[in-house]
Design an enzyme around this catalytic site. Structure first.
Site, PDB file in Angstrom:
ATOM      1  N   PHE A  29       0.853  -1.193   0.000  1.00 16.50           N
ATOM      2  CA  PHE A  29       0.000   0.000   0.000  1.00 16.50           C
ATOM      3  C   PHE A  29       0.891   1.246   0.000  1.00 16.50           C
ATOM      4  O   PHE A  29       1.850   1.321   0.769  1.00 16.50           O
ATOM      5  CB  PHE A  29      -0.878  -0.033   1.253  1.00 16.50           C
ATOM      6  CG  PHE A  29      -1.996   0.966   1.238  1.00 16.50           C
ATOM      7  CD1 PHE A  29      -3.095   0.781   0.410  1.00 16.50           C
ATOM      8  CD2 PHE A  29      -1.960   2.074   2.063  1.00 16.50           C
ATOM      9  CE1 PHE A  29      -4.139   1.703   0.414  1.00 16.50           C
ATOM     10  CE2 PHE A  29      -2.993   2.995   2.070  1.00 16.50           C
ATOM     11  CZ  PHE A  29      -4.092   2.810   1.243  1.00 16.50           C
TER      12      PHE A  29
ATOM     13  N   ASP B  67       1.455  -5.770   7.782  1.00 16.32           N
ATOM     14  CA  ASP B  67       0.270  -4.928   7.744  1.00 16.32           C
ATOM     15  C   ASP B  67      -0.936  -5.835   7.488  1.00 16.32           C
ATOM     16  O   ASP B  67      -1.001  -6.508   6.453  1.00 16.32           O
ATOM     17  CB  ASP B  67       0.402  -3.858   6.646  1.00 16.32           C
ATOM     18  CG  ASP B  67      -0.707  -2.818   6.724  1.00 16.32           C
ATOM     19  OD1 ASP B  67      -1.838  -3.183   7.117  1.00 16.32           O
ATOM     20  OD2 ASP B  67      -0.444  -1.652   6.391  1.00 16.32           O
TER      21      ASP B  67
ATOM     22  N   TYR C  13     -11.054   0.473  10.282  1.00 19.69           N
ATOM     23  CA  TYR C  13     -12.306   0.863   9.621  1.00 19.69           C
ATOM     24  C   TYR C  13     -12.705  -0.023   8.453  1.00 19.69           C
ATOM     25  O   TYR C  13     -13.702   0.220   7.806  1.00 19.69           O
ATOM     26  CB  TYR C  13     -12.242   2.326   9.172  1.00 19.69           C
ATOM     27  CG  TYR C  13     -11.028   2.726   8.340  1.00 19.69           C
ATOM     28  CD1 TYR C  13     -10.970   2.449   6.985  1.00 19.69           C
ATOM     29  CD2 TYR C  13      -9.954   3.395   8.925  1.00 19.69           C
ATOM     30  CE1 TYR C  13      -9.875   2.827   6.224  1.00 19.69           C
ATOM     31  CE2 TYR C  13      -8.847   3.781   8.175  1.00 19.69           C
ATOM     32  CZ  TYR C  13      -8.808   3.497   6.830  1.00 19.69           C
ATOM     33  OH  TYR C  13      -7.722   3.861   6.087  1.00 19.69           O
ATOM     34  N   LYS C  14     -11.917  -1.060   8.163  1.00 21.99           N
ATOM     35  CA  LYS C  14     -12.245  -1.929   7.025  1.00 21.99           C
ATOM     36  C   LYS C  14     -13.134  -3.085   7.497  1.00 21.99           C
ATOM     37  O   LYS C  14     -14.256  -2.861   7.915  1.00 21.99           O
ATOM     38  CB  LYS C  14     -10.952  -2.381   6.358  1.00 21.99           C
ATOM     39  CG  LYS C  14     -10.259  -1.184   5.688  1.00 21.99           C
ATOM     40  CD  LYS C  14      -8.883  -1.472   5.170  1.00 21.99           C
ATOM     41  CE  LYS C  14      -8.341  -0.221   4.481  1.00 21.99           C
ATOM     42  NZ  LYS C  14      -6.888  -0.230   4.376  1.00 21.99           N
TER      43      LYS C  14
ATOM     44  N   ARG D 176     -12.783  -3.173  -7.589  1.00 21.08           N
ATOM     45  CA  ARG D 176     -12.506  -4.056  -6.463  1.00 21.08           C
ATOM     46  C   ARG D 176     -13.800  -4.382  -5.735  1.00 21.08           C
ATOM     47  O   ARG D 176     -14.543  -3.494  -5.344  1.00 21.08           O
ATOM     48  CB  ARG D 176     -11.505  -3.376  -5.527  1.00 21.08           C
ATOM     49  CG  ARG D 176     -10.913  -4.306  -4.512  1.00 21.08           C
ATOM     50  CD  ARG D 176      -9.872  -3.609  -3.671  1.00 21.08           C
ATOM     51  NE  ARG D 176     -10.483  -2.587  -2.827  1.00 21.08           N
ATOM     52  CZ  ARG D 176      -9.821  -1.887  -1.921  1.00 21.08           C
ATOM     53  NH1 ARG D 176      -8.522  -2.081  -1.753  1.00 21.08           N
ATOM     54  NH2 ARG D 176     -10.428  -0.988  -1.183  1.00 21.08           N
TER      55      ARG D 176
HETATM   56  C1  LIG Z   1      -6.179   0.935   4.397  1.00 22.61           C
HETATM   57  C2  LIG Z   1      -4.723   0.703   4.558  1.00 22.61           C
HETATM   58  C3  LIG Z   1      -3.956   1.615   5.276  1.00 22.61           C
HETATM   59  C4  LIG Z   1      -4.600   2.850   5.834  1.00 22.61           C
HETATM   60  O1  LIG Z   1      -3.752   3.575   6.616  1.00 22.61           O
HETATM   61  P1  LIG Z   1      -4.266   4.736   7.567  1.00 22.61           P
HETATM   62  O2  LIG Z   1      -3.019   5.433   7.890  1.00 22.61           O
HETATM   63  O3  LIG Z   1      -4.902   4.081   8.755  1.00 22.61           O
HETATM   64  O4  LIG Z   1      -5.244   5.571   6.813  1.00 22.61           O
HETATM   65  C5  LIG Z   1      -2.599   1.337   5.406  1.00 22.61           C
HETATM   66  N1  LIG Z   1      -2.059   0.214   4.899  1.00 22.61           N
HETATM   67  C6  LIG Z   1      -2.798  -0.680   4.213  1.00 22.61           C
HETATM   68  C7  LIG Z   1      -2.173  -1.932   3.684  1.00 22.61           C
HETATM   69  C8  LIG Z   1      -4.145  -0.452   4.012  1.00 22.61           C
HETATM   70  O5  LIG Z   1      -4.881  -1.324   3.332  1.00 22.61           O
END
Ligand SMILES: *Cc1c(COP(=O)(O)O)cnc(C)c1O
Length: 406
Positions: free
Chosen positions: A128, A197, A222-223, A371
């Site tokens: 990400f 992660d 939040y996911k 997605r």
């Molecule tokens: C959604 C997501 C994030 C989000 O990071 P925030 O800093 O909490 O907004 C980070 N890493 C991955 C792999 C994600 O899917």
């Protein structure tokens, strides 16, 4: 179209046999929509409303005393333990706070402090973007280097110069599951630490952190965890590392006795040392309420339904979308997939808009991906069937055709 309405009955039967079917009514879902975006923002569980009303009353009635009287100070660790149950971590190793990105910063710096003679953060280019940006920031701050490799080459790229391997358990685009156990073992053979992660796995697929000997992990609230927009994220720090773990953003809430107001920082003896400032109690309370619902589903049943949903989706999509040029991407084998499926088409953006106009909510990911998140606690098998039928209609209306490139 080769499928007839009677085929929908097969999907209805799968729903009738679904052991998790009752979870759906515990969520507030948008009416007359098929919501396939819970891996981006999970819908709110109904229990969040009474919890929020209670916490607002605590704030109004007891004000500052609430930090102790209503256990607000303990809430980040109690909530962390609920996440621990989903990711295979025994109590006392997970704490809630800040965002995933900030938490990555804290843990990457702490990992370097444990490997001071090593210079490299090794990660994969499909990770990400925010994770990659944070790694660069850490490298700039500490005078270290980030090395990027393809996901498939991650294990082979680990050598004795690597301080920490940072990877996403499930790829946010392709849904590919990285071999967490193998990469972790290889890193350890080379004396490196691992930081996973879990943003796209926690809640649908357990990384079994303790059993796999993982050092560090972060993830998003939040996911699939349905903690609400901007919900606090979490950090896992293996018990064996807590005592010597030194994170850079030392604040009063990571102090062993915040209310002693000492001049000198002395870290908390627990995973609480990863905290910095006051936790956002309203948000932590919402996440806690959501986890009481999400955490009530047995992890293995959730994975089994996720596998079945994605398998049905893949088989139906392959059959129905042939000739439209819409292609499935990601692993072919269900075991190597997370709980979302991505489809590729040059007109993806347009397709996503057309789907939304017909009540099917999926996410566009630039430049050409759609997605579809199949969250097992509220997505039904008939939703898969219906969503694909709508997709076929949209493909027909847009007159999508496979373009044969020579
Ligand atoms: C959604 C997501 C994030 C989000 O990071 P925030 O800093 O909490 O907004 C980070 N890493 C991955 C792999 C994600 O899917």
């Amino acid at each position: 179209m080769s499928i007839t309405t009677s085929d929908r009955l097969l999907f209805e039967e799968l729903d009738a046999r679904d052991q998790l079917a009752n979870f759906r009514q515990q969520f507030e879902l948008p009416e007359r929509q098929i919501y396939l975006n819970g891996n981006s923002l999970g819908p709110p569980p109904r229990d969040v409303w009474p919890t929020m009303r209670r916490v607002l009353s605590e704030w109004r009635d007891d004000l500052n005393v609430s930090w102790f009287r209503h256990g607000w100070l303990d809430l980040p660790r109690l909530t962390g333990d609920l996440i621990g149950e989903l990711v295979g971590a025994a109590p006392g190793q997970v704490v809630i706070g800040d965002s995933t990105s900030v938490n990555l910063y804290k843990l990457l710096c702490g990992a370097h402090a444990l490997r001071p003679d090593r210079d490299i953060v090794l990660t994969h280019r499909e990770n990400f973007p925010s994770d990659l940006y944070v790694a660069e920031g850490v490298a700039r701050t500490l005078g270290k280097r980030v090395v990027l490799v393809d996901s498939d080459d991650l294990g082979d790229a680990i050598d004795d110069f690597v301080a920490v391997v940072m990877a996403s358990h499930v790829d946010y685009r392709t849904s590919a599951v990285l071999p967490l156990r193998d990469v972790t073992a290889t890193a350890h053979r080379h004396g490196a630490l691992v930081l996973w992660d879990l943003s796209h796995s926690a809640g649908v697929l357990s990384p079994d952190l303790d059993a796999n000997n993982v050092d560090l992990a972060v993830g998003c609230g939040y996911k699939y965890l349905s903690g609400g927009p901007g919900a606090p994220a979490y950090m896992y720090l293996a018990r064996r590392l807590i005592e010597n773990f030194d994170q850079p953003v030392t604040g009063w809430l990571g102090h062993r006795d915040p209310f002693a107001f000492d001049e000198v920082f002395a870290p908390d003896q627990s995973v609480g040392r990863l905290q910095t400032g006051c936790p956002p109690i309203l948000s932590v309370a919402a996440l806690h309420a959501a986890l009481r619902v999400v955490g009530a589903a047995p992890v293995d049943q959730v994975r089994a339904k996720s596998l079945a949903l994605t398998q049905q989706f893949v088989e139906l999509a392959e059959q129905e979308l042939a000739g439209t040029g819409i292609k499935l991407i990601g692993p072919r084998c269900a075991e190597h997939r997370g709980s979302h499926i991505s489809l590729r088409h040059p007109a993806a953006k347009r397709i996503v808009v057309e789907l939304a106009a017909r009540g099917v909510i999926v996410e566009y990911r630039a430049p050409d991906l759609l997605r579809c998140g199949l969250a097992p606690l509220y997505v039904r098998f008939v939703d898969v069937w219906d969503a694909i039928q709508v997709l076929v209609t949209v493909a027909e209306e847009l007159a999508l055709k496979e373009v044969n490139t020579p």
